[in-house]
Scaffold this active site. Structure first.
Site: not given
Ligand SMILES: Cc1cc2nc3c(=O)[nH]c(=O)nc-3n(C[C@H](O)[C@H](O)[C@H](O)COP(=O)(O)O)c2cc1C
Length: 351
Positions: A22, A76, A125, A127, A153, A246, A279, A301
């Site tokens: 996930y 996240s 954040q 939605y 977002t 994302h 990234g 991540r």
């Molecule tokens: C498991 C997971 C859940 C996420 N949930 C959200 C979220 O609820 N709201 C949001 O704006 N971004 C969410 N994101 C995106 C992160 O804010 C972010 O844009 C992204 O993780 C950046 O990339 P990286 O994981 O490579 O650093 C999520 C990312 C992951 C990996």
């Protein structure tokens, strides 16, 4: 733990595959997920002598926040997959490393509890919620509990995660198994037939204007990937942009954020700060983005791996590693301050 990457296999070993997937998955073929990392290979650092790491000043100010480093924790969901205290544990680790956290609207711990668990700066954040009354209630709740800015977002409208579907087919996903145990769902209608996220297809610029009065502090728009949309953000009076795909979880085959960062920065024209995520793992990754015009970088991540590996102490250690790497990389490019970290610190060769 010597690099951010060291935390990932420990996190992996600590949880069922479906929970790990996930977090790890990207959309469809995961091209954008891979490209987010590949893009760092297309940006060289220019080494210059004369600056010692101890002399580097990484301090900056961002929408009212005084930062020791231009680093934030990206929002996240489902952080309880990683640690029993979820978002509270993440917040504790972030605060210990002097790093602001952006709490996800879908945090797995209620915002009241997260807010009480540490003291560091915090944004929330959001939605989009179609019903404006409900949107206002949620935004007021976040702000009443200490969010000094709101990140709205706007991406992730078309995501489909094949890894999760495979996990379900292999019987390994606790989350999907619950659904599978229920009656078979009725055949999808409309856009859902094509795997499109119908719950997010209604977003509009007008909606963003409609919720603006509910936000007392700065309002940032997360998920911007073009100069055109950056210009619209400036024109409509929003206060900041987060360049984000994302983490490869929105439309597959969009470019990496590093590739589009220069055009978004140009579109914003220096009028509002441009943050970036997707990234980022190493201090040198951050130097590249800052040289290309970012005001700060959000980590998604990487701190999740750290939380899943060692809880709040892991998050603190991960952030300290990236901070040290960032300071070292700035010194090696001969930059003593963020103001001195301009595009001459890098050479880009995007395909
Ligand atoms: C498991 C997971 C859940 C996420 N949930 C959200 C979220 O609820 N709201 C949001 O704006 N971004 C969410 N994101 C995106 C992160 O804010 C972010 O844009 C992204 O993780 C950046 O990339 P990286 O994981 O490579 O650093 C999520 C990312 C992951 C990996």
């Amino acid at each position: 733990m010597l690099t951010a990457f060291d935390f990932e296999p420990i996190c992996f070993a600590n949880m069922p595959l479906a929970r790990y997937d996930y977090m790890a998955h990207g959309s469809d073929s995961e091209f954008t997920l891979r490209r987010n990392r590949e893009a760092f290979q297309w940006v060289d650092l220019v080494e210059r002598p004369g600056v010692s790491p101890a002399a580097v000043n990484t301090a900056t100010e961002l929408l009212g926040l005084k930062l020791e480093m231009p680093i934030l924790i990206a929002p996240s969901t489902n952080q309880r997959d990683l640690h029993p205290e979820g978002d509270s544990a993440m917040y504790q680790g972030a605060t210990a490393a002097h790093t602001p956290m952006i709490v996800a609207s879908g945090s797995s711990i209620p915002i009241q509890k997260v807010a009480a668990s540490a003291t560091g700066p915090r944004w929330s954040q959001f939605y989009p919620i179609q019903n404006l009354g409900a949107a206002r209630d949620q935004l007021e709740l976040f702000q009443a509990h200490g969010a000094t800015a709101i990140v709205v977002t706007v991406d992730q409208q078309t995501s489909r995660y094949e890894r999760d579907l495979h996990d379900r087919n292999l019987g390994g996903s606790p989350r999907v198994q619950r659904g599978a145990a229920a009656a078979a769902p009725p055949a999808a209608q409309g856009p859902a037939r094509y795997g499109v996220e119908t719950r997010r297809l209604w977003y509009s610029w007008k909606y963003l204007d409609d919720i603006r009065p509910f936000i007392k502090g700065p309002m940032l728009i997360k998920g911007i990937l073009t100069a055109e949309d950056a210009k619209l953000c400036v024109e409509r009076g929003y206060d900041g942009i987060i360049v984000s795909n994302h983490g490869g979880r929105t439309l597959d085959y969009v470019p990496s954020t590093l590739e589009v960062l220069p055009e978004v920065v140009a579109g914003a024209g220096g009028k509002i700060p441009v943050l970036v995520d997707s990234g980022f793992r190493r201090g040198s990754d951050l130097v590249k983005a800052m040289a290309l015009g970012a005001s700060a970088v959000c980590l998604g991540r990487a701190p999740r791996w750290a939380l899943g590996a060692f809880g709040p102490a892991g998050v603190q250690r991960l952030l300290e590693i990236v901070q040290t790497e960032f300071r070292e990389a700035m010194a090696k490019t001969g930059r003593a301050s963020l103001a001195a970290l301009d595009h001459t610190a890098v050479r880009t060769d995007f395909p």
